[in-house]
Design an enzyme around this catalytic site. Sequence first.
Site, PDB file in Angstrom:
ATOM      1  N   ASN A   1      29.006  36.191   4.182  1.00 52.45           N
ATOM      2  CA  ASN A   1      28.501  34.825   4.032  1.00 52.45           C
ATOM      3  C   ASN A   1      28.580  34.117   5.397  1.00 52.45           C
ATOM      4  OD1 ASN A   1      28.638  31.949   3.654  1.00 52.45           O
ATOM      5  ND2 ASN A   1      28.849  32.296   1.463  1.00 52.45           N
TER       6      ASN A   1
ATOM      7  N   ASP B   1      27.658  30.903   6.019  1.00 53.72           N
ATOM      8  CA  ASP B   1      27.607  29.434   5.895  1.00 53.72           C
ATOM      9  C   ASP B   1      28.393  28.718   6.987  1.00 53.72           C
ATOM     10  OD1 ASP B   1      26.204  29.793   3.558  1.00 53.72           O
ATOM     11  OD2 ASP B   1      27.842  29.191   2.219  1.00 53.72           O
ATOM     12  N   HIS B   2      29.592  29.265   7.285  1.00 50.77           N
ATOM     13  CA  HIS B   2      30.471  28.470   8.144  1.00 50.77           C
ATOM     14  C   HIS B   2      30.140  28.580   9.629  1.00 50.77           C
ATOM     15  CE1 HIS B   2      32.325  26.883   4.750  1.00 50.77           C
ATOM     16  NE2 HIS B   2      32.670  28.065   4.282  1.00 50.77           N
TER      17      HIS B   2
ATOM     18  N   ARG C   1      28.295  19.552  15.623  1.00 51.20           N
ATOM     19  CA  ARG C   1      27.807  18.997  16.877  1.00 51.20           C
ATOM     20  C   ARG C   1      26.333  18.595  16.788  1.00 51.20           C
ATOM     21  NH1 ARG C   1      29.844  19.779  22.254  1.00 51.20           N
ATOM     22  NH2 ARG C   1      31.816  18.710  22.086  1.00 51.20           N
TER      23      ARG C   1
ATOM     24  N   HIS D   1      24.287  29.890   1.460  1.00 46.34           N
ATOM     25  CA  HIS D   1      24.202  28.905   0.368  1.00 46.34           C
ATOM     26  C   HIS D   1      23.427  27.696   0.871  1.00 46.34           C
ATOM     27  CE1 HIS D   1      26.738  26.347  -2.717  1.00 46.34           C
ATOM     28  NE2 HIS D   1      25.445  26.181  -2.862  1.00 46.34           N
TER      29      HIS D   1
ATOM     30  N   ARG E   1      22.790  24.358   0.155  1.00 51.69           N
ATOM     31  CA  ARG E   1      23.309  23.311  -0.737  1.00 51.69           C
ATOM     32  C   ARG E   1      22.319  22.164  -0.842  1.00 51.69           C
ATOM     33  NH1 ARG E   1      29.090  23.598  -1.725  1.00 51.69           N
ATOM     34  NH2 ARG E   1      28.735  21.548  -2.620  1.00 51.69           N
TER      35      ARG E   1
ATOM     36  N   ARG F   1      24.683  20.705   3.743  1.00 50.91           N
ATOM     37  CA  ARG F   1      25.822  20.442   4.641  1.00 50.91           C
ATOM     38  C   ARG F   1      26.053  21.565   5.654  1.00 50.91           C
ATOM     39  NH1 ARG F   1      30.830  20.736   0.487  1.00 50.91           N
ATOM     40  NH2 ARG F   1      29.598  19.090  -0.430  1.00 50.91           N
ATOM     41  N   HIS F   2      25.626  22.787   5.319  1.00 54.23           N
ATOM     42  CA  HIS F   2      25.720  23.823   6.363  1.00 54.23           C
ATOM     43  C   HIS F   2      24.368  24.509   6.573  1.00 54.23           C
ATOM     44  CE1 HIS F   2      26.899  25.886   2.684  1.00 54.23           C
ATOM     45  NE2 HIS F   2      28.160  25.533   2.745  1.00 54.23           N
TER      46      HIS F   2
ATOM     47  N   GLU G   1      22.404  31.846  -2.224  1.00 52.40           N
ATOM     48  CA  GLU G   1      23.263  31.089  -3.154  1.00 52.40           C
ATOM     49  C   GLU G   1      22.682  29.713  -3.361  1.00 52.40           C
ATOM     50  OE1 GLU G   1      27.368  30.384  -2.386  1.00 52.40           O
ATOM     51  OE2 GLU G   1      27.697  32.492  -2.050  1.00 52.40           O
TER      52      GLU G   1
ATOM     53  N   THR H   1      33.295  25.107 -14.905  1.00 48.21           N
ATOM     54  CA  THR H   1      34.296  25.344 -15.941  1.00 48.21           C
ATOM     55  C   THR H   1      35.629  24.831 -15.396  1.00 48.21           C
ATOM     56  OG1 THR H   1      34.857  27.486 -15.032  1.00 48.21           O
ATOM     57  CG2 THR H   1      33.200  27.449 -16.761  1.00 48.21           C
ATOM     58  N   THR H   2      36.646  24.848 -16.251  1.00 46.88           N
ATOM     59  CA  THR H   2      37.942  24.350 -15.789  1.00 46.88           C
ATOM     60  C   THR H   2      38.464  25.167 -14.612  1.00 46.88           C
ATOM     61  OG1 THR H   2      38.853  25.608 -17.595  1.00 46.88           O
ATOM     62  CG2 THR H   2      38.788  23.239 -17.883  1.00 46.88           C
TER      63      THR H   2
ATOM     64  N   GLU I   1      29.226  37.275 -10.616  1.00 50.07           N
ATOM     65  CA  GLU I   1      30.181  37.327  -9.506  1.00 50.07           C
ATOM     66  C   GLU I   1      31.438  36.617  -9.989  1.00 50.07           C
ATOM     67  OE1 GLU I   1      28.824  36.739  -5.502  1.00 50.07           O
ATOM     68  OE2 GLU I   1      30.657  35.668  -4.967  1.00 50.07           O
TER      69      GLU I   1
ATOM     70  N   HIS J   1      35.186  34.642  -3.186  1.00 48.32           N
ATOM     71  CA  HIS J   1      35.781  33.333  -2.911  1.00 48.32           C
ATOM     72  C   HIS J   1      37.260  33.478  -2.559  1.00 48.32           C
ATOM     73  CE1 HIS J   1      35.255  28.965  -2.720  1.00 48.32           C
ATOM     74  NE2 HIS J   1      36.571  28.988  -2.826  1.00 48.32           N
TER      75      HIS J   1
ATOM     76  N   GLY K   1      33.171  35.093   3.272  1.00 40.58           N
ATOM     77  CA  GLY K   1      32.696  34.293   4.385  1.00 40.58           C
ATOM     78  C   GLY K   1      33.795  33.669   5.212  1.00 40.58           C
TER      79      GLY K   1
END
Length: 252
Positions: free
Chosen positions: A11, A13-14, A22, A47, A49, A53-54, A74, A104-105, A155, A197, A219
């Site tokens: 992943n 994303d980061h 920046r 992902h 979003r 945001r990324h 994603e 979910t919880t 997943e 995750h 990721g």
Amino acid sequence: MPSLPIRLGVNVDHVATLRNARGGLLPDPVRAALLAIEAGADGITAHLREDRRHIRDSDMARLKREISKPLNFEMAVTDEMVGIALATKPHAVCLVPERRMELTTEGGLDVVGQQATLAPAIAKFNDAGIRASLFISPDPAQIEMAARLKAPVIEIHTGTWCDALAERSSRADAEWLRVVEGAKLAHSLGLEVHAGHGLDYATAETIAALPQIMELNIGHFLMGEALFVGLPQSIGTMRAAMARGRAKAGQA
Ligand code: PXP
């Protein structure tokens, strides 16, 4: 059961998170994806979003154009994202919650509560030949509903287990058991099982020993390690950990 090879989806994303801190174009998540593939990734996950945001729309388009391995897109289950994903034609989509009401919880997608939204989206991806995966916690009711809605893949959200281990919580063993039982149940229902995750070298090695798990998507840890050792080495060390774990699958 005989264990098949286990795939690593990286992943990126980061890398985009760092770029966006920046503004501008660097570091480039597509460059990271190309390097990850060279270093042994079996696929790339990103992902898009709703708040961008990324990853940006242009990143997803470039990933699709420029990488030689499968792209796992994603996304939240919104009309906008379903439209973008169908137009992008990735190898796979992974449907994830982005809003509280979709959770979910335990933090995965609430497949039981969201079945009216999920069923038509899964059907569209099935018709388009795009493999749809549902990101869910290892909860039997959620897994059973994923199978009923004809999702080909789930997943398993490993965040709760990984957090419990990191906190040295007494819940860690019970959380691991839920992952083990969830993988078995999903496989028995004909679902392909992935996981992701919060995984690091140790937890990836542990979970790779479950013969039902066909793919790990990782990721944050890999990118954090890459700051110190470089991306090829963090991916190489991860692949080695997964291979050690997989070698134990036959011994269980
Ligand atoms: N799988 C899914 C569905 C995700 O949303 C994410 C990112 O949160 C990951 C895997 C990778 O998680 P991490 O970055 O913690 O490795």
